[in-house]
Design an enzyme around this catalytic site. Structure first.
Site, PDB file in Angstrom:
ATOM      1  N   VAL A  48      11.510   5.144  -7.797  1.00  0.00           N
ATOM      2  CA  VAL A  48      11.393   4.182  -7.144  1.00  0.00           C
ATOM      3  C   VAL A  48      11.917   2.890  -7.586  1.00  0.00           C
ATOM      4  CG1 VAL A  48      10.564   2.369  -5.819  1.00  0.00           C
ATOM      5  CG2 VAL A  48       9.369   4.874  -5.403  1.00  0.00           C
ATOM      6  N   CYS A  49      11.514   3.006  -9.275  1.00  0.00           N
ATOM      7  CA  CYS A  49      12.433   1.906 -10.258  1.00  0.00           C
ATOM      8  C   CYS A  49      13.660   1.938 -10.371  1.00  0.00           C
ATOM      9  CB  CYS A  49      11.348   2.270 -11.487  1.00  0.00           C
ATOM     10  SG  CYS A  49       9.787   1.488 -11.881  1.00  0.00           S
ATOM     11  N   THR A  50      14.047   3.368 -10.509  1.00  0.00           N
ATOM     12  CA  THR A  50      15.858   3.521 -10.704  1.00  0.00           C
ATOM     13  C   THR A  50      16.469   3.592  -9.769  1.00  0.00           C
ATOM     14  OG1 THR A  50      15.097   5.576 -12.094  1.00  0.00           O
ATOM     15  CG2 THR A  50      16.951   5.249 -11.269  1.00  0.00           C
TER      16      THR A  50
END
Length: 161
Positions: A48-50
């Site tokens: 999700v962060c990527t």
């Protein structure tokens, strides 16, 4: 609860890794010059962060046209953040909050990453800081899996124009 709208944004001095070496970035360097978007993310190299930071990197021109500098902030080391940025194609500056002081100052410190037992991180959050150093938008997502409301972030930036 994240830092409230209308609050003076806490200044910080966080490290980023550049081709020239470690560089210190201070929020106050933007005061009087440009608006700032701060995107707190829990951990580097996670899906999700990527996705979030790659998406923002792809639309960086839109943020620039709204007069904003965008920073990603994570509790990872500046060296891990540099490797992540290179591998994933993230082009926004990634700032290391290794001691978690900035996450605490913005009230987005997340103990025990939502009960997963892998340590303390920053929650996923977004802030818009005006040129005057005041928080114009503040959001902490309900869970680390949820993305911030980027339409609301851009609307807050547009109001600052």
């Amino acid at each position: 609860m994240p830092l409230a709208i209308g609050t003076k944004a806490p200044d910080f001095a966080l490290k980023t890794k550049t081709a020239e070496g470690l560089k210190e970035v201070r929020l106050s360097e933007n005061f009087g010059k440009k608006n700032t978007v701060l995107l707190f993310v829990p951990l580097a190299f996670t899906g999700v962060c990527t996705d979030e930071l790659c998406s923002v990197s792809g639309g960086l021109g839109e943020y620039a046209s709204l007069g904003a500098e965008v920073y990603g902030i994570s509790v990872d080391s500046p060296f891990a953040l540099e490797a992540w940025a290179q591998k994933a194609g993230i082009t926004i500056p990634l700032l290391s909050d290794l001691n978690k002081g900035t996450a605490k100052a913005y009230d987005v410190y997340l103990e025990n990453l939502g009960g997963l037992g892998i340590g303390d991180t920053a929650a996923r959050a977004a802030f818009v800081i005006g040129k005057d150093g005041v928080v114009a938008y503040s959001e902490q997502t309900p869970t680390p899996k949820d993305l911030p409301n980027f339409a609301a972030v851009k609307a807050a930036l547009a109001k600052l124009q």
